[in-house]
Design a protein around this motif. Structure first.
Motif: not given
Length: 138
Positions: A12-17, A44-54, A93-105
């Motif tokens: 992942x070179x860059x997180x755009x959103x 939106x900004x907090x979720x973008x930052x989370x995706x970027x960190x992860x 081994x971890x689905x990021x798509x599922x993490x986003x749903x589980x966190x309510x993001x």
């Protein structure tokens, strides 16, 4: 109906959103089956930052779905982004798509939800019932 396709490895070179990433130099991919708030929407900004960190700089495993079981048949959305499920973490081994749903993001996007990801509805429901992320009472 989309069918499951093979996985590819990428960085992942860059997180755009919150749900849109650039893999390598030019491959743009949106997380399939979910929709995260845009950067100008609440959380939106907090979720973008989370995706970027992860994800940013991480080697990930990408799963794509196809319409006809060929590489040319990869499912793309209206903006031309490939729809993917991203696995990351130890042994990818971890689905990021599922993490986003589980966190309510994110919420489920039924338009781009392959049949084998229907369990996403349960993950969204749990986050909603717990009042997490976008489901928090405002």
């Amino acid at each position: 109906a989309a069918t499951f396709a093979a996985a590819n490895i990428g960085i992942v070179k860059k997180v755009l959103s919150g749900d849109l990433v650039q893999i390598g130099d030019s491959f743009l991919a949106r997380l399939t089956g979910i929709r995260a708030p845009e950067r100008n929407e609440p959380l939106g900004p907090e979720i973008h930052d989370f995706t970027k960190r992860e994800l940013e700089g991480q080697t990930v495993k990408l799963f794509t779905w196809t319409k006809d079981n060929t590489a040319a048949g990869i499912v793309y959305d209206e903006q031309g982004y490939a729809r993917v499920q991203i696995f990351y973490g130890k042994a990818a081994a971890v689905s990021f798509n599922e993490v986003m749903l589980k966190k309510g993001y994110a919420r489920v996007d039924p338009k781009f939800l392959p049949d084998d990801l229907k369990h996403f509805y349960g993950l969204e429901k749990e986050a909603r019932e717990k009042g997490l992320g976008i489901w928090k009472a405002r």
